[in-house]
Design an enzyme around this catalytic site. Sequence first.
Site, PDB file in Angstrom:
ATOM      1  CE  LYS A  35      -2.073  -1.045   3.901  1.00 19.24           C
ATOM      2  NZ  LYS A  35      -1.434  -2.311   4.296  1.00 19.24           N
ATOM      3  NE  ARG A  70      -4.037  -1.373  10.157  1.00 19.75           N
ATOM      4  CZ  ARG A  70      -2.941  -0.809   9.664  1.00 19.75           C
ATOM      5  NH1 ARG A  70      -2.933   0.448   9.278  1.00 19.75           N
ATOM      6  NH2 ARG A  70      -1.851  -1.520   9.524  1.00 19.75           N
ATOM      7  NE  ARG A 108       7.653  -3.363   5.930  1.00 15.16           N
ATOM      8  CZ  ARG A 108       6.370  -3.092   5.819  1.00 15.16           C
ATOM      9  NH1 ARG A 108       5.803  -3.000   4.620  1.00 15.16           N
ATOM     10  NH2 ARG A 108       5.615  -2.923   6.883  1.00 15.16           N
ATOM     11  NE  ARG A 160       6.523  -0.498  10.177  1.00 14.17           N
ATOM     12  CZ  ARG A 160       5.344  -0.605   9.591  1.00 14.17           C
ATOM     13  NH1 ARG A 160       5.156  -0.107   8.386  1.00 14.17           N
ATOM     14  NH2 ARG A 160       4.348  -1.200  10.194  1.00 14.17           N
ATOM     15  NE  ARG A 162       2.533  -5.008  11.317  1.00 17.33           N
ATOM     16  CZ  ARG A 162       3.581  -4.743  10.539  1.00 17.33           C
ATOM     17  NH1 ARG A 162       4.757  -5.326  10.782  1.00 17.33           N
ATOM     18  NH2 ARG A 162       3.461  -3.917   9.530  1.00 17.33           N
TER      19      ARG A 162
HETATM   20  P1  AMP Z   1       1.179   0.393   9.239  1.00 16.70           P
HETATM   21  O1  AMP Z   1       2.340   1.298   9.041  1.00 16.70           O
HETATM   22  O2  AMP Z   1      -0.025   0.784   8.454  1.00 16.70           O
HETATM   23  O3  AMP Z   1       1.543  -1.064   9.095  1.00 16.70           O
HETATM   24  O4  AMP Z   1       0.735   0.564  10.786  1.00 16.70           O
HETATM   25  C1  AMP Z   1       1.620   0.230  11.830  1.00 16.70           C
HETATM   26  C2  AMP Z   1       0.845   0.075  13.138  1.00 16.70           C
HETATM   27  O5  AMP Z   1       0.201   1.312  13.460  1.00 16.70           O
HETATM   28  C3  AMP Z   1      -0.291  -0.952  13.105  1.00 16.70           C
HETATM   29  O6  AMP Z   1       0.148  -2.276  13.357  1.00 16.70           O
HETATM   30  C4  AMP Z   1      -1.198  -0.418  14.207  1.00 16.70           C
HETATM   31  O7  AMP Z   1      -0.685  -0.722  15.495  1.00 16.70           O
HETATM   32  C5  AMP Z   1      -1.084   1.086  14.020  1.00 16.70           C
HETATM   33  N1  AMP Z   1      -2.096   1.605  13.059  1.00 16.70           N
HETATM   34  C6  AMP Z   1      -1.870   2.211  11.860  1.00 16.70           C
HETATM   35  N2  AMP Z   1      -3.017   2.583  11.277  1.00 16.70           N
HETATM   36  C7  AMP Z   1      -4.006   2.190  12.127  1.00 16.70           C
HETATM   37  C8  AMP Z   1      -5.425   2.273  12.088  1.00 16.70           C
HETATM   38  N3  AMP Z   1      -6.060   2.838  11.052  1.00 16.70           N
HETATM   39  N4  AMP Z   1      -6.118   1.764  13.143  1.00 16.70           N
HETATM   40  C9  AMP Z   1      -5.505   1.210  14.204  1.00 16.70           C
HETATM   41  N5  AMP Z   1      -4.171   1.087  14.301  1.00 16.70           N
HETATM   42  C10 AMP Z   1      -3.423   1.576  13.281  1.00 16.70           C
END
Ligand code: AMP
Length: 221
Positions: free
Chosen positions: A18, A93, A132, A166, A177
């Site tokens: 994404k 989400r 990554r 990360r 996740r």
């Molecule tokens: P991402 O970078 O999108 O993989 O997000 C990393 C982490 O941030 C996720 O595993 C969640 O803990 C938190 N996170 C990001 N976006 C959301 C969302 N829309 N709702 C809830 N948690 C989020």
Amino acid sequence: MNKSLAPIILLGPPGAGKGTQARVLEERHGLVQLSTGDLLRAAVKQGSALGREARTYMDAGKLVPDDLIIRIIADWMQKPEAQKGFILDGFPRTQAQAKALDAMLEKKNLKLRGVIEMKVNDPALIERVCGRFTCSKCGEGYHDKFKPPKKPGVCDKCGNTQFVRRPDDNAETMKTRLEAYYAQTAPIIPYYEKRGILYHVDGMAGVEEVTKQVEEVLKRI
Ligand code: AMP
């Protein structure tokens, strides 16, 4: 309504690509990437109260509570960037977030342009996420196996020699996740399907092929 202002959602599990596609669309179409993960990581780095609260969830691979995320998005919507067309990456989400987004867009007189689902199987997601890393300066993304820097230890784009991984990009956190994705996020797919605004691309394909498929969708919507 000007369709280039209508937001697009990129929906898919962690590691689906994404963020990669959102950055390509930013460059090509002058759209703005709105990544809740990036906003949260910036808050964690700053050490703000919000960042401290979010961090425990993020490190565990769990979703941050809806009220916190919805507040972050509502704040972002007030920014000048939100006056351009934007691509939502990592939001919504949950059902509650999807509904809150609809309400926020309605207030701004905006309608979703489309939701693009990126499908990738679990073994590929785990392999992608666990290898990554990004350049600490320009943010260019790399992968140990699929996209190492051309000269080892040096960013292809900016020449920097520092990279970051990360903390949640590991096999154990990835399991949580993915569980969160299937239990809480995948159930919002029918919500968009029923409205006739759901589109699919093959997230298993290479980056350029996925971009091609995304562009095809954008031509249709
Ligand atoms: P991402 O970078 O999108 O993989 O997000 C990393 C982490 O941030 C996720 O595993 C969640 O803990 C938190 N996170 C990001 N976006 C959301 C969302 N829309 N709702 C809830 N948690 C989020």
